[in-house]
Design a protein around this motif. Sequence first.
Motif, mmCIF file in Angstrom:
data_model
loop_
_atom_site.group_PDB
_atom_site.id
_atom_site.type_symbol
_atom_site.label_atom_id
_atom_site.label_comp_id
_atom_site.label_asym_id
_atom_site.label_seq_id
_atom_site.Cartn_x
_atom_site.Cartn_y
_atom_site.Cartn_z
ATOM 1 N N GLY A 261 -3.999 10.883 5.254
ATOM 2 C CA GLY A 261 -3.929 9.243 5.927
ATOM 3 C C GLY A 261 -4.627 8.095 4.725
ATOM 4 O O GLY A 261 -5.021 7.176 5.681
ATOM 5 N N ILE A 262 -5.094 8.377 3.406
ATOM 6 C CA ILE A 262 -6.202 7.830 2.537
ATOM 7 C C ILE A 262 -5.487 6.829 1.566
ATOM 8 O O ILE A 262 -4.262 7.630 1.019
ATOM 9 N N PRO A 263 -5.295 5.707 1.898
ATOM 10 C CA PRO A 263 -4.491 4.359 0.825
ATOM 11 C C PRO A 263 -4.970 5.139 -0.711
ATOM 12 O O PRO A 263 -5.716 5.858 -1.532
ATOM 13 N N THR B 248 5.297 9.309 3.751
ATOM 14 C CA THR B 248 4.305 8.410 2.857
ATOM 15 C C THR B 248 4.323 6.812 3.087
ATOM 16 O O THR B 248 5.649 6.002 2.804
ATOM 17 N N ALA C 15 1.105 -1.577 0.226
ATOM 18 C CA ALA C 15 -0.019 0.015 0.071
ATOM 19 C C ALA C 15 0.655 1.202 -0.312
ATOM 20 O O ALA C 15 2.205 1.475 0.468
ATOM 21 N N TYR D 204 0.617 10.807 4.571
ATOM 22 C CA TYR D 204 -0.136 11.723 5.811
ATOM 23 C C TYR D 204 0.125 12.927 5.887
ATOM 24 O O TYR D 204 1.219 13.127 5.186
ATOM 25 N N VAL E 214 0.400 5.358 0.844
ATOM 26 C CA VAL E 214 -0.420 5.671 1.883
ATOM 27 C C VAL E 214 0.154 7.296 2.493
ATOM 28 O O VAL E 214 1.029 7.049 3.396
#
Length: 80
Positions: free
Chosen positions: A28-30, A66, A21, A25, A23
């Motif tokens: 913070g949403i994939p 990230t 993944a 930040y 993600v």
Amino acid sequence: MHNEVETLELSEMEGRTVANAVVPYPPGIPLLMPGENAGPADGPLLGYLTALEQYDLRFPGFTHDTHGVEVEDVKPRPLN
């Protein structure tokens, strides 16, 4: 995957399938999940990651975190 994973530069991700993944930040949403294609170099996913990279190089100390991405020390590049 069976240990058949490569570490690539962001510029090499076009059309590749991610193994973990990604993600950023904040927020913070994939952005990418394992098995998804990163898409074209000028597409929204890689474009967003490139914009974050450029921001982080331009404003040290205000960098993004990230998950799923390793950041190496690099010299800032001029903004286009």
